[in-house]
Enzyme design. Structure first.
Site, PDB file in Angstrom:
ATOM      1  N   ARG A  26      -9.676  18.555   4.946  1.00 16.13           N
ATOM      2  CA  ARG A  26     -10.500  18.823   3.758  1.00 16.13           C
ATOM      3  C   ARG A  26     -11.896  19.286   4.154  1.00 16.13           C
ATOM      4  O   ARG A  26     -12.462  18.775   5.121  1.00 16.13           O
ATOM      5  CB  ARG A  26     -10.615  17.565   2.891  1.00 16.13           C
ATOM      6  CG  ARG A  26      -9.353  17.204   2.169  1.00 16.13           C
ATOM      7  CD  ARG A  26      -9.465  15.859   1.470  1.00 16.13           C
ATOM      8  NE  ARG A  26      -8.510  14.915   2.009  1.00 16.13           N
ATOM      9  CZ  ARG A  26      -8.552  13.597   1.853  1.00 16.13           C
ATOM     10  NH1 ARG A  26      -9.531  13.047   1.159  1.00 16.13           N
ATOM     11  NH2 ARG A  26      -7.647  12.828   2.377  1.00 16.13           N
ATOM     12  N   ASN A  58       0.864  -1.174   0.000  1.00 15.37           N
ATOM     13  CA  ASN A  58       0.000   0.000   0.000  1.00 15.37           C
ATOM     14  C   ASN A  58       0.906   1.231   0.000  1.00 15.37           C
ATOM     15  O   ASN A  58       1.370   1.682   1.048  1.00 15.37           O
ATOM     16  CB  ASN A  58      -0.895  -0.040   1.255  1.00 15.37           C
ATOM     17  CG  ASN A  58      -1.855   1.134   1.329  1.00 15.37           C
ATOM     18  OD1 ASN A  58      -1.729   2.100   0.581  1.00 15.37           O
ATOM     19  ND2 ASN A  58      -2.807   1.053   2.250  1.00 15.37           N
ATOM     20  N   ARG A  79      -2.484  -1.802  -3.612  1.00 16.63           N
ATOM     21  CA  ARG A  79      -3.574  -0.857  -3.418  1.00 16.63           C
ATOM     22  C   ARG A  79      -3.457   0.223  -4.494  1.00 16.63           C
ATOM     23  O   ARG A  79      -2.430   0.882  -4.631  1.00 16.63           O
ATOM     24  CB  ARG A  79      -3.449  -0.205  -2.044  1.00 16.63           C
ATOM     25  CG  ARG A  79      -4.657   0.638  -1.741  1.00 16.63           C
ATOM     26  CD  ARG A  79      -4.303   1.956  -1.188  1.00 16.63           C
ATOM     27  NE  ARG A  79      -5.525   2.699  -0.901  1.00 16.63           N
ATOM     28  CZ  ARG A  79      -5.578   3.725  -0.102  1.00 16.63           C
ATOM     29  NH1 ARG A  79      -4.505   4.125   0.522  1.00 16.63           N
ATOM     30  NH2 ARG A  79      -6.703   4.363   0.081  1.00 16.63           N
TER      31      ARG A  79
END
Ligand code: ADP
Length: 365
Positions: free
Chosen positions: A205, A7, A57
């Site tokens: 965010r 990943n 991933r």
């Protein structure tokens, strides 16, 4: 079957080695700037003899990749073409793929995409209401993210309920955060969209805003598009609201009476609640709501606030169970079961990669 999972995130490489369902080795390399070198380094120390596959991933698979995919040159090329949609994520993912293919050339390499789980979302939940020709030409659509995590916890939830066709709302609340409505094991709606910026309030965010905020900041405040991009992705969410992006710190300050931290907490939880209500309506009925990821797994106060006052929808959290580290945190009389299930994206990637390799093996036999 032995599967190595890689990943490669924007600044880290997480890896796990699975033997069947058992994770037999693993690690995390942080502050990585050269992902190829980091993968080379770890492949020189890990015992990779006898591995049947490497599961990678991959963040963005566009609309093309709907399932785990055996990686060949064409797949690498197609994922490379998707870089503009995931400029921070697809390049490190691809660097890991290149290095693993080079060093383990006889081993099957499987791409498991974050977006793939969401390819079952019906058009009414995946289409932006803008000029359809512009949307088509430029690939403007809801792709959705965190798919591997939502798929994993939704499957675990359905197992707990012993109900494969269950209607489930999964809440992945980590640094990034997204909600997903799952019907019969398939994604039916999700809060992230073209990019991982839409939806829930996150560490840094904004999640949902009026798109006109962007025009306003550009025209009135004179900010450039890049300034606004950085503002919404890196200086918004919890950090924008109170200066801290880590929920642990927000909770500590809120407890100490800090008003900005309290507002950040309230905005965060109200957004989650809004999505729970929306997905309840889309699903018609809900069997379970499942919290996962760093915040979802570890912050009882967040879980409580996200689901408070929803008794009318049959959602009743038990404060004592919520405060303990139990899997089930809803009261017996709650029509909707509420669970806390630790996510395990690496395990899910290994499972999907192994499933693909076994299916291919049985086809060629
Ligand atoms: P990622 O999205 O990077 O995989 P995680 O799922 O690990 O991240 O979530 C990381 C976030 O989880 C941290 O930034 C922090 O805000 C939050 N977190 C971790 N532990 C706790 C805790 N005990 N209480 C509240 N929040 C926590």
């Amino acid at each position: 079957m032995r599967v190595l999972v890689l990943n490669c995130g924007s600044s880290s490489v997480k890896w796990r080695l699975y033997d069947g369902a058992d994770a037999v080795d693993g690690g995390l390399v942080e502050r990585v700037s050269d992902h190829g070198a980091a993968v080379r380094e770890l492949l020189s120390t890990v015992d990779v003899r006898g591995i049947d596959a490497v599961g990678h991933r991959m963040v963005h698979g566009g609309l093309r990749f709907t399932a785990p995919t055996l990686i060949d040159d064409a797949v690498v090329e197609q994922v490379t073409e998707l870089i503009p949609l995931a400029p921070l994520h697809n390049p490190p993912n691809l660097a890991g793929v290149r290095e693993a293919r080079r060093l383990l050339e006889d081993t099957a390499q499987v791409a498991v995409f974050d977006t793939a789980f969401h390819r079952t979302i019906p058009p009414e939940n995946a289409t932006y209401a803008i000029d359809s020709e512009v949307a088509r030409r430029h690939g403007v659509a809801r792709y959705g993210f965190h798919g591997t995590s939502h798929a994993y916890v939704a499957r675990r939830t359905a197992e707990l309920l012993a109900k494969p066709e269950a209607h489930i709302i999964t809440l992945h609340l980590g640094n990034g955060a997204s909600a997903c409505a799952v019907r019969g094991g398939r994604s039916f709606a999700t809060s992230m969209g073209l990019t991982p910026l839409e939806g829930l309030v996150m560490g840094t965010r904004s999640g949902d805003i009026d798109p006109a905020v962007i025009f306003h900041l550009h025209r009135v405040a004179g900010m450039s598009i890049d300034d606004i991009d950085a503002l919404l992705n890196s200086r918004s969410g919890l950090r924008g609201l109170c200066g801290d992006n880590d929920m642990r710190e927000v909770l500590r300050r809120r407890e100490a009476g800090d008003e900005r931290a309290a507002l950040a907490f309230d905005v965060y939880c109200a957004r989650v609640k809004t999505y729970v209500g929306a997905y309840f309506a889309l699903l018609g009925r809900v069997d379970a709501i499942t919290f996962t990821a760093g915040v979802g797994e570890n912050a009882p106060a967040v879980r409580e606030a996200c689901l408070s006052g929803l008794e009318g929808l049959g959602i009743v959290v038990d404060p004592a169970l919520n405060g303990s580290s139990r899997t089930t945190i809803s009261k017996k009389e709650s029509a909707v079961a509420v669970f806390v299930i630790p996510t395990d994206e690496e395990r899910e990637i290994a499972r999907q990669a192994a499933e693909l390799i076994s299916a291919q093996g049985s086809q060629t036999r």
